[in-house]
Design a protein around this motif. Structure first.
Motif, PDB file in Angstrom:
ATOM      1  N   GLY A  25       0.794  -1.222   0.000  1.00  0.00           N
ATOM      2  CA  GLY A  25       0.000   0.000   0.000  1.00  0.00           C
ATOM      3  C   GLY A  25       0.824   1.268   0.000  1.00  0.00           C
ATOM      4  N   LYS A  26       2.132   1.144  -0.196  1.00  0.00           N
ATOM      5  CA  LYS A  26       3.026   2.302  -0.185  1.00  0.00           C
ATOM      6  C   LYS A  26       3.690   2.479  -1.553  1.00  0.00           C
ATOM      7  CE  LYS A  26       2.511   2.977   4.276  1.00  0.00           C
ATOM      8  NZ  LYS A  26       1.863   4.217   4.839  1.00  0.00           N
ATOM      9  N   SER A  27       4.299   3.661  -1.749  1.00  0.00           N
ATOM     10  CA  SER A  27       5.085   3.930  -2.950  1.00  0.00           C
ATOM     11  C   SER A  27       6.334   4.699  -2.554  1.00  0.00           C
ATOM     12  CB  SER A  27       4.280   4.724  -3.981  1.00  0.00           C
ATOM     13  OG  SER A  27       3.957   6.012  -3.488  1.00  0.00           O
ATOM     14  N   ALA A  28       7.340   4.664  -3.433  1.00  0.00           N
ATOM     15  CA  ALA A  28       8.615   5.338  -3.136  1.00  0.00           C
ATOM     16  C   ALA A  28       9.302   5.694  -4.441  1.00  0.00           C
ATOM     17  CB  ALA A  28       9.516   4.442  -2.298  1.00  0.00           C
ATOM     18  N   PRO A  29      10.018   6.836  -4.495  1.00  0.00           N
ATOM     19  CA  PRO A  29      10.760   7.193  -5.708  1.00  0.00           C
ATOM     20  C   PRO A  29      11.935   6.246  -5.932  1.00  0.00           C
ATOM     21  CG  PRO A  29      11.292   8.703  -3.926  1.00  0.00           C
ATOM     22  CD  PRO A  29      10.168   7.844  -3.433  1.00  0.00           C
ATOM     23  N   VAL A  30      12.249   6.013  -7.197  1.00  0.00           N
ATOM     24  CA  VAL A  30      13.408   5.197  -7.557  1.00  0.00           C
ATOM     25  C   VAL A  30      14.554   6.167  -7.811  1.00  0.00           C
ATOM     26  CG1 VAL A  30      14.318   3.416  -9.096  1.00  0.00           C
ATOM     27  CG2 VAL A  30      11.880   3.456  -8.540  1.00  0.00           C
ATOM     28  N   ASP A  31      15.229   6.544  -6.748  1.00  0.00           N
ATOM     29  CA  ASP A  31      16.243   7.592  -6.839  1.00  0.00           C
ATOM     30  C   ASP A  31      17.473   7.091  -7.585  1.00  0.00           C
ATOM     31  OD1 ASP A  31      16.973  10.244  -6.268  1.00  0.00           O
ATOM     32  OD2 ASP A  31      18.324   9.548  -4.704  1.00  0.00           O
ATOM     33  N   GLY A  32      18.073   7.982  -8.342  1.00  0.00           N
ATOM     34  CA  GLY A  32      19.235   7.646  -9.167  1.00  0.00           C
ATOM     35  C   GLY A  32      18.867   7.459 -10.619  1.00  0.00           C
ATOM     36  N   ALA A  33      17.585   7.179 -10.888  1.00  0.00           N
ATOM     37  CA  ALA A  33      17.152   6.977 -12.275  1.00  0.00           C
ATOM     38  C   ALA A  33      17.245   8.258 -13.088  1.00  0.00           C
ATOM     39  CB  ALA A  33      15.724   6.436 -12.306  1.00  0.00           C
ATOM     40  N   GLN A  34      17.230   9.411 -12.421  1.00  0.00           N
ATOM     41  CA  GLN A  34      17.296  10.690 -13.134  1.00  0.00           C
ATOM     42  C   GLN A  34      18.637  10.914 -13.814  1.00  0.00           C
ATOM     43  OE1 GLN A  34      17.243  10.239  -9.836  1.00  0.00           O
ATOM     44  NE2 GLN A  34      18.056  11.989  -8.695  1.00  0.00           N
ATOM     45  N   TYR A  35      19.657  10.127 -13.440  1.00  0.00           N
ATOM     46  CA  TYR A  35      20.991  10.286 -14.022  1.00  0.00           C
ATOM     47  C   TYR A  35      21.238   9.343 -15.209  1.00  0.00           C
ATOM     48  CZ  TYR A  35      21.671  12.414  -9.420  1.00  0.00           C
ATOM     49  OH  TYR A  35      21.540  13.174  -8.289  1.00  0.00           O
ATOM     50  N   LEU A  36      20.276   8.470 -15.497  1.00  0.00           N
ATOM     51  CA  LEU A  36      20.485   7.453 -16.533  1.00  0.00           C
ATOM     52  C   LEU A  36      20.351   8.031 -17.934  1.00  0.00           C
ATOM     53  CD1 LEU A  36      18.358   4.546 -14.985  1.00  0.00           C
ATOM     54  CD2 LEU A  36      20.828   4.962 -14.740  1.00  0.00           C
ATOM     55  N   THR A  37      21.195   7.563 -18.842  1.00  0.00           N
ATOM     56  CA  THR A  37      21.099   7.896 -20.256  1.00  0.00           C
ATOM     57  C   THR A  37      20.411   6.751 -20.989  1.00  0.00           C
ATOM     58  OG1 THR A  37      23.323   6.997 -20.602  1.00  0.00           O
ATOM     59  CG2 THR A  37      23.142   9.363 -20.209  1.00  0.00           C
ATOM     60  N   ASP A  38      20.218   6.904 -22.306  1.00  0.00           N
ATOM     61  CA  ASP A  38      19.498   5.888 -23.087  1.00  0.00           C
ATOM     62  C   ASP A  38      20.084   4.500 -22.861  1.00  0.00           C
ATOM     63  OD1 ASP A  38      18.109   8.020 -24.039  1.00  0.00           O
ATOM     64  OD2 ASP A  38      18.497   7.650 -26.165  1.00  0.00           O
ATOM     65  N   GLY A  39      19.218   3.534 -22.656  1.00  0.00           N
ATOM     66  CA  GLY A  39      19.679   2.160 -22.471  1.00  0.00           C
ATOM     67  C   GLY A  39      18.671   1.343 -21.693  1.00  0.00           C
ATOM     68  N   THR A  40      18.990   0.078 -21.498  1.00  0.00           N
ATOM     69  CA  THR A  40      18.161  -0.848 -20.737  1.00  0.00           C
ATOM     70  C   THR A  40      18.908  -1.235 -19.466  1.00  0.00           C
ATOM     71  OG1 THR A  40      17.111  -1.726 -22.737  1.00  0.00           O
ATOM     72  CG2 THR A  40      16.979  -3.082 -20.751  1.00  0.00           C
ATOM     73  N   TYR A  41      18.233  -1.078 -18.322  1.00  0.00           N
ATOM     74  CA  TYR A  41      18.873  -1.262 -17.031  1.00  0.00           C
ATOM     75  C   TYR A  41      18.110  -2.307 -16.202  1.00  0.00           C
ATOM     76  CZ  TYR A  41      21.106   3.132 -18.349  1.00  0.00           C
ATOM     77  OH  TYR A  41      21.807   4.112 -19.026  1.00  0.00           O
ATOM     78  N   PRO A  42      18.710  -3.470 -15.973  1.00  0.00           N
ATOM     79  CA  PRO A  42      18.040  -4.504 -15.187  1.00  0.00           C
ATOM     80  C   PRO A  42      17.995  -4.145 -13.703  1.00  0.00           C
ATOM     81  CG  PRO A  42      20.243  -5.213 -15.789  1.00  0.00           C
ATOM     82  CD  PRO A  42      20.025  -3.915 -16.491  1.00  0.00           C
ATOM     83  N   PHE A  43      16.947  -4.599 -13.040  1.00  0.00           N
ATOM     84  CA  PHE A  43      16.819  -4.379 -11.610  1.00  0.00           C
ATOM     85  C   PHE A  43      16.158  -5.590 -10.966  1.00  0.00           C
ATOM     86  CE2 PHE A  43      12.999  -2.511 -13.550  1.00  0.00           C
ATOM     87  CZ  PHE A  43      11.985  -3.109 -12.827  1.00  0.00           C
ATOM     88  N   LEU A  44      16.171  -5.613  -9.642  1.00  0.00           N
ATOM     89  CA  LEU A  44      15.532  -6.686  -8.898  1.00  0.00           C
ATOM     90  C   LEU A  44      15.030  -6.158  -7.570  1.00  0.00           C
ATOM     91  CD1 LEU A  44      17.891  -7.226  -6.642  1.00  0.00           C
ATOM     92  CD2 LEU A  44      18.830  -8.768  -8.342  1.00  0.00           C
ATOM     93  N   CYS A  45      14.304  -6.994  -6.883  1.00  0.00           N
ATOM     94  CA  CYS A  45      13.955  -6.735  -5.484  1.00  0.00           C
ATOM     95  C   CYS A  45      14.942  -7.521  -4.654  1.00  0.00           C
ATOM     96  CB  CYS A  45      12.520  -7.187  -5.198  1.00  0.00           C
ATOM     97  SG  CYS A  45      12.122  -7.230  -3.421  1.00  0.00           S
ATOM     98  N   THR A  46      15.701  -6.854  -3.815  1.00  0.00           N
ATOM     99  CA  THR A  46      16.737  -7.547  -3.051  1.00  0.00           C
ATOM    100  C   THR A  46      16.155  -8.498  -2.008  1.00  0.00           C
ATOM    101  OG1 THR A  46      16.880  -5.712  -1.463  1.00  0.00           O
ATOM    102  CG2 THR A  46      18.387  -5.670  -3.348  1.00  0.00           C
TER     103      THR A  46
END
Length: 225
Positions: free
Chosen positions: A84-105
């Protein structure tokens, strides 16, 4: 007058159209643990997407890049949040064009996704330089403070400075901000141990290291007499 009004209308239409560009996708956890909803998730460079953990989900989750940033931490990441919560994905504002994999730790074996960045303009990463201005060692001993200059190559906030002599930490200060192209001088207060470490000798080699989230560290050194 009509031509002026017409020009204003055209300009408003043009800039209005630019402002209605699609915002970054929310990255959403699936209600059934433990996956994200089908992606990939997209954004323009310079945006910060939001991670959403739905109210009907049954576990805590986060979004964490599988790649390291220049500060040694994840390239981008959200906080770990409850349902029921949300949060910003900080650091994404610095990304340039491309595909970036992520996961839930928390659920790294099954909960993965991709963030696709296309178009837009990335926010410049924090970058700054350091130096020691000319100063008298006798005064440093008397005041218990050593001055450090911080110059913003780009706008940078949350800078931490640590002053040392060899491997011995003398003092530190954190939470500093500096604007792009501006310089500020910071007085770093020496600890009791730090004062003792510089108490004797005709000269002392001071070193300083500065760190900032999402940016590279900076260093400087100077022998003061």
């Amino acid at each position: 007058m009509k031509s002026i009004i017409g020009s204003i209308a055209v300009a408003a239409l043009f800039f209005g159209g630019a402002s209605t560009a699609q915002a970054a996708d929310d990255i959403v956890a699936d209600a059934d643990c433990c996956t994200f909803i089908d992606g990939p998730f997209t954004q323009s460079a310079g945006e910060i997407p939001k991670f959403v953990n739905p109210a009907d989900a049954d576990a805590v989750h986060n979004v964490t890049s599988t790649e390291k940033g220049p500060d040694g931490g994840p390239l981008f990441a959200s906080d770990t949040i409850q349902t029921g919560k949300s949060a910003p994905v900080d650091g994404a504002q610095y990304l340039t064009d491309g595909t970036y994999p992520f996961l839930c730790t928390v659920h790294s074996f099954s909960m993965t996704g991709d963030l696709v960045v296309s178009g837009g303009t990335a926010v410049p990463r924090p970058k700054f330089g350091l130096s020691f201005p000319a100063q008298n060692l006798k005064k440093i001993r008397r005041t218990g403070k050593v001055r450090v200059k911080v110059k913003g190559v780009t706008a940078s906030s949350g800078i931490k400075l640590t002053v040392s002599k060899g491997k011995k930490k003398l003092g530190s200060v954190s939470g500093l901000s500096v604007s792009s192209g501006k310089t500020k001088t910071v007085a770093v207060r020496l600890t009791k141990t730090g004062k003792k470490a510089v108490k004797r000798g005709k000269k002392v080699l001071f070193k300083v290291k500065g760190t900032v989230a999402d940016g590279k560290s900076a260093t400087a050194k100077r022998t003061l007499r």
